[in-house]
Every structure is written in C-alpha cells, then in structure tokens.
Design a protein around this motif. Structure first.
Motif, PDB file in Angstrom:
ATOM      1  N   GLN A 160      -2.613   1.361   3.803  1.00 54.94           N
ATOM      2  CA  GLN A 160      -1.268   0.867   4.064  1.00 54.94           C
ATOM      3  C   GLN A 160      -1.316  -0.553   4.607  1.00 54.94           C
ATOM      4  O   GLN A 160      -2.048  -0.857   5.543  1.00 54.94           O
TER       5      GLN A 160
ATOM      6  N   THR B 238      -2.832  -1.540  -3.194  1.00 63.39           N
ATOM      7  CA  THR B 238      -3.165  -0.307  -3.893  1.00 63.39           C
ATOM      8  C   THR B 238      -3.991  -0.621  -5.136  1.00 63.39           C
ATOM      9  O   THR B 238      -3.719  -1.605  -5.829  1.00 63.39           O
ATOM     10  N   ASN B 239      -4.983   0.220  -5.388  1.00 66.31           N
ATOM     11  CA  ASN B 239      -5.811   0.073  -6.576  1.00 66.31           C
ATOM     12  C   ASN B 239      -5.732   1.365  -7.387  1.00 66.31           C
ATOM     13  O   ASN B 239      -6.199   2.416  -6.949  1.00 66.31           O
TER      14      ASN B 239
ATOM     15  N   GLY C 266       0.814  -1.206   0.000  1.00 60.39           N
ATOM     16  CA  GLY C 266       0.000   0.000   0.000  1.00 60.39           C
ATOM     17  C   GLY C 266       0.849   1.257   0.000  1.00 60.39           C
ATOM     18  O   GLY C 266       2.078   1.207   0.018  1.00 60.39           O
ATOM     19  N   ILE C 267       0.180   2.400  -0.025  1.00 60.41           N
ATOM     20  CA  ILE C 267       0.859   3.691  -0.066  1.00 60.41           C
ATOM     21  C   ILE C 267       0.719   4.377   1.281  1.00 60.41           C
ATOM     22  O   ILE C 267      -0.402   4.598   1.745  1.00 60.41           O
TER      23      ILE C 267
ATOM     24  N   LYS D 174       0.806   9.980  -0.199  1.00 58.64           N
ATOM     25  CA  LYS D 174      -0.240   9.759  -1.207  1.00 58.64           C
ATOM     26  C   LYS D 174      -0.346  10.911  -2.188  1.00 58.64           C
ATOM     27  O   LYS D 174      -0.629  10.707  -3.371  1.00 58.64           O
TER      28      LYS D 174
ATOM     29  N   ALA E 113      -5.685   6.839  -7.140  1.00 58.56           N
ATOM     30  CA  ALA E 113      -5.235   5.651  -6.412  1.00 58.56           C
ATOM     31  C   ALA E 113      -5.992   5.525  -5.103  1.00 58.56           C
ATOM     32  O   ALA E 113      -6.171   6.500  -4.375  1.00 58.56           O
ATOM     33  N   GLU E 114      -6.457   4.323  -4.830  1.00 62.19           N
ATOM     34  CA  GLU E 114      -7.059   3.999  -3.546  1.00 62.19           C
ATOM     35  C   GLU E 114      -6.122   3.026  -2.834  1.00 62.19           C
ATOM     36  O   GLU E 114      -5.710   2.021  -3.419  1.00 62.19           O
ATOM     37  N   SER E 115      -5.789   3.327  -1.598  1.00 60.54           N
ATOM     38  CA  SER E 115      -4.813   2.485  -0.903  1.00 60.54           C
ATOM     39  C   SER E 115      -4.978   2.563   0.599  1.00 60.54           C
ATOM     40  O   SER E 115      -5.245   3.636   1.155  1.00 60.54           O
TER      41      SER E 115
END
Length: 263
Positions: free
Chosen positions: A241, A245-246, A194-195, A200, A237-239
């Motif tokens: 942590q 991540t999408n 994830g981010i 972000k 981006a959806e993420s």
C-alpha cells in the motif's frame, strides 16, 4: 432524463410566477381540502422556497436513478462483450507486438478521456518470445484492462497528492515480458497507491470495485482473471500500500485451453 427536464420546467414556471407575484401554491388559509396537509408548504411563509427544496430532492433522486441505471447498463454491456468474441481459436501471435499495440491504445484512450495524466511508460520486452498461441480478441483485453486499471490508480494517487507538499510524484507504468523456459511471464507494474491489505483477496471477484460512485462495473479484473485462466495461465498481484501494484501473468508454454465466452 425526461423527468429531470420536467423539474427544470417547473422551476422556470415558479420563477415566472414569482416575478409576477403569483403564487401557484396553497397557503395556510387556503379553502382547498389540502390546506391542512402535513406537507411543509401548507404552513410555510415561503411556499416557493419549499417547493424548490422538494424539487431539489426529486432531482437528486432522479440523478441517482440515472447514475445507477448507467452503471447497470455498463455492467450488462461488459458481460455481453465478455460473452461474445471471435471464433475462440488460438493462433500464433507476436505477443510483444500485441502488447505494444494495446499499451499504446490504452495510453491514448486515457489521454483522450476525462482527467488525462502524464505517465512515464517503460517497456522491457524479451525479444526471444516470438509467436505465442493466443486468442487475440480476448488476451488483448487483458492488456487493456490492466493498463486502464493502472492509469486509474495513478490518477487517484495524483489527485490525493496534488498539493504544494507533494509535487514529487510522477506516475510510472512498467511493462516487462520474459521467457523463463517453460512459461511466459508478463508483468504490468504501476507506482500508484497500491492495494489495501484488507481487499487483496477481493480484487478478482466479479462486481467488486474500489471506484467511487458509479464509475466502475467491477468486471475489469474479474474478466482479466477469467481470460488468463482460460488460456491455462495464472494472474496474481504483488502490492504494498502506497508503493504501487505489480500484476503478474504466467502463461505455461505447454498448457490446456479452457472454454471462453461462458458467464
């Protein structure tokens, strides 16, 4: 590289001199003008050891110069690649076929490169999409960059979690396309680390990279964002942590085209 080779040659000569009990270096009682030099070997009981340490420092500096020079070279090549291309004209393209092709290309490139990993790839493509106007030589790089980025992230997570207590992690990449009626939606999701929340808003900035050392140029996501934007679309981006991540690309079916290949 030439200087590093010269350092190696000096080491070889030092080794030969040491084997012959010769000392190519001045010692404290040397009549030479630099006998009282503040350099460490002037008063050292082990001049060979001291010069070896100095050579180690020189070699470290040279390797750093080489690493950062290589990164600069990579950045310049990426910028040149971004600034050139085909004729920049949109042509009707089977977007699902293109996505399959470049996912496959990215996967096999990763498997043939350094530190390959096993990844479960799930593809769910909306067959109603048909042909979509795209600048193929540009948009194909969007798919490559996002897949490569996902593979890198999952490799990092696998490296962190590869211990006896963490064998349950299985890298997975999901790609989905959808026709929402007025737009085409492309989602590329991984189950990597994830981010982090604090970066972000930086991931799409030019030259920003989370890769260690000189591995990343910081241009992959930035170029991806520029290409999507130039197609009249939007990249987000959806993420969470630790949960992956999408990346979501939205391409309106009726959209203006912004000029590409401009830095």
């Amino acid at each position: 590289e030439v200087s590093i080779e010269m350092v190696d040659e000096i080491r070889e000569k030092l080794a030969i001199a040491g084997a012959n009990n010769d000392s190519p270096l001045p010692v404290a009682n040397s009549p030479l003008p630099f006998a009282n030099s503040p350099l460490p070997f002037a008063n050292s009981n082990s001049p060979h050891q001291t010069i070896s340490e100095i050579l180690d420092d020189i070699e470290t500096n040279l390797r750093k110069i080489h690493q950062h020079g290589s990164r600069a070279d990579g950045i310049v090549k990426s910028m040149l690649q971004h600034s050139r291309g085909g004729d920049g004209k949109m042509v009707p393209t089977n977007i699902n076929a293109m996505i399959r092709e470049y996912i496959n290309l990215s996967f096999h490139g990763m498997r043939a490169g350094k530190h390959p990993i096993n990844v479960d790839i799930k593809i769910d493509l909306d067959e109603t999409l048909g042909d979509v106007p795209l600048i193929v030589e540009d948009f194909s790089r969007v798919i490559l960059n996002l897949c490569n980025n996902a593979f890198d992230a999952m490799r990092d997570k696998l490296g962190v979690e590869s211990n006896p207590q963490s064998h349950n992690y299985k890298p997975s990449l999901s790609i989905r396309t959808q026709n929402s009626g007025d737009a085409i939606i492309i989602e590329i999701a991984d189950n990597g680390p994830g981010i982090p929340e604090d970066i972000k808003d930086k991931i799409l900035q030019p030259f920003f990279t989370t890769k260690k050392g000189t591995e990343g140029t910081g241009l992959g996501l930035s170029i991806t964002h520029d290409i999507v934007k130039a197609h009249g679309g939007k990249l987000s981006a959806e993420s969470n942590q630790g949960e992956g991540t999408n990346f979501i690309i939205v391409l309106p079916l009726s959209r203006p085209v912004i000029g590409l290949h401009v830095l």
